[in-house]
Scaffold this active site. Sequence first.
Site, PDB file in Angstrom:
ATOM      1  N   ASP A  67       0.829  -1.151  -0.029  1.00 41.13           N
ATOM      2  CA  ASP A  67      -0.044  -0.083  -0.130  1.00 41.13           C
ATOM      3  C   ASP A  67       0.938   1.251   0.106  1.00 41.13           C
ATOM      4  O   ASP A  67       2.039   1.303   0.455  1.00 41.13           O
ATOM      5  CB  ASP A  67      -1.032   0.143   1.221  1.00 41.13           C
ATOM      6  CG  ASP A  67      -0.373  -0.519   2.237  1.00 41.13           C
ATOM      7  OD1 ASP A  67       0.916  -0.736   2.461  1.00 41.13           O
ATOM      8  OD2 ASP A  67      -1.090  -1.073   3.155  1.00 41.13           O
ATOM      9  N   ASN A 136      -7.563  -3.041  14.196  1.00 40.95           N
ATOM     10  CA  ASN A 136      -8.658  -3.091  14.019  1.00 40.95           C
ATOM     11  C   ASN A 136      -9.075  -4.238  12.851  1.00 40.95           C
ATOM     12  O   ASN A 136      -9.896  -4.610  12.635  1.00 40.95           O
ATOM     13  CB  ASN A 136      -9.477  -1.931  13.387  1.00 40.95           C
ATOM     14  CG  ASN A 136      -8.616  -1.651  12.119  1.00 40.95           C
ATOM     15  OD1 ASN A 136      -8.015  -2.272  11.675  1.00 40.95           O
ATOM     16  ND2 ASN A 136      -9.293  -0.569  11.474  1.00 40.95           N
ATOM     17  N   HIS A 138      -7.201  -5.135   9.978  1.00 40.61           N
ATOM     18  CA  HIS A 138      -7.116  -4.681   8.617  1.00 40.61           C
ATOM     19  C   HIS A 138      -5.746  -5.698   8.361  1.00 40.61           C
ATOM     20  O   HIS A 138      -4.823  -5.725   9.098  1.00 40.61           O
ATOM     21  CB  HIS A 138      -7.233  -3.351   8.172  1.00 40.61           C
ATOM     22  CG  HIS A 138      -5.887  -2.502   8.896  1.00 40.61           C
ATOM     23  ND1 HIS A 138      -6.188  -1.146   9.170  1.00 40.61           N
ATOM     24  CD2 HIS A 138      -4.512  -2.929   8.736  1.00 40.61           C
ATOM     25  CE1 HIS A 138      -4.803  -0.739   9.451  1.00 40.61           C
ATOM     26  NE2 HIS A 138      -4.079  -1.781   9.280  1.00 40.61           N
TER      27      HIS A 138
HETATM   28  C1  F6R Z   1       1.423  -1.566   6.091  1.00 37.63           C
HETATM   29  C2  F6R Z   1       0.068  -2.118   6.160  1.00 37.63           C
HETATM   30  C3  F6R Z   1      -0.708  -2.447   7.233  1.00 37.63           C
HETATM   31  C4  F6R Z   1       0.081  -2.312   8.505  1.00 37.63           C
HETATM   32  C5  F6R Z   1      -0.597  -2.543   9.908  1.00 37.63           C
HETATM   33  C6  F6R Z   1       0.067  -2.657  11.186  1.00 37.63           C
HETATM   34  O1  F6R Z   1       2.061  -1.838   4.774  1.00 37.63           O
HETATM   35  O2  F6R Z   1      -0.332  -3.088   5.067  1.00 37.63           O
HETATM   36  O3  F6R Z   1      -1.563  -3.193   7.252  1.00 37.63           O
HETATM   37  O4  F6R Z   1       0.904  -3.798   8.518  1.00 37.63           O
HETATM   38  O5  F6R Z   1      -1.388  -1.317  10.055  1.00 37.63           O
HETATM   39  O6  F6R Z   1       1.162  -1.655  11.361  1.00 37.63           O
HETATM   40  P1  F6R Z   1       1.974  -1.775  12.446  1.00 37.63           P
HETATM   41  O7  F6R Z   1       2.967  -2.777  11.983  1.00 37.63           O
HETATM   42  O8  F6R Z   1       2.511  -0.310  12.194  1.00 37.63           O
HETATM   43  O9  F6R Z   1       1.576  -1.904  13.823  1.00 37.63           O
END
Ligand code: F6R
Length: 261
Positions: A67, A136, A138
């Site tokens: 992303d 959450n 995702h």
């Molecule tokens: C990042 C991505 C997100 C993160 C998620 C966790 O490229 O796709 O899904 O993996 O938001 O973020 P962190 O690792 O900062 O807790």
Amino acid sequence: MEVIIRSTEEEGSLLAAKIIERQVRDKARSVLGLATGRTPLNLYKNLIRLHQERGLNFSQTVTFNLDEYVGLGPDNPNSYYSFMHENFFKHINIDLQNTHIPNGFDPDLRTACNRYEAQIKEAGGIDLQLLGLGSNGHIGFNEPTGSLMSRTWLKILSRQTMKDNATFFESPGQVPSHVITMGIGTILESEWCLLLAFGEGKAQAVTQMIEGPVTSICPASALQLHPRVTVILDEPSAAGLKLAHHYRWIDSQKLEWQRYD
Ligand code: F6R
């Protein structure tokens, strides 16, 4: 799902690095799906060390990031383009022509999304997709209630995600609200998904992803439909799992050829 629980984030990240090392050594032209955020930082450090000390060769590796923020160009230090260069690409011998990150600066974002899908197909699909997990639930930036069949698309971040990601920015108001992300359908087409989740802040999402129903309220639960998913956790992120003893037992029973370390 293969669920592996390690004591600490450091141990989990080291194991993830060994998995990626094996993938890249077994298939030089591996297509890796990559993630940004806090979670993979230790993993990237380990891979850089493996490159520097044990000659892990990324010269043929192809990468696709999950992303990118809309409106942040490559020069912006908060773009995921900058993140990947600073934290990984500039320290290894990858050919930058083989790295792909969605273009959140494209004046025609829909076409940019479709082009990204086409590029993944042209590369032969993703061999191993690295994933983090949002608090959450995702994956990528596929927020709760989005389609589980989605392809690379434009998404609006939830307030929770904007809050979680604000620490990377000088002020919360700077966090972009729009992103381009691979869809859940895109992610599910990868040969193998490797998801890392560390810390107590992820415990609820981890439990819903592994032991809850498949539902768009927890987008990561769609991974239950994928035939090959490896989840690496630390103790705090695994704390809510009812069947933790079962996953530990399975892990302890693995044969030599099934083990990663
Ligand atoms: C990042 C991505 C997100 C993160 C998620 C966790 O490229 O796709 O899904 O993996 O938001 O973020 P962190 O690792 O900062 O807790």
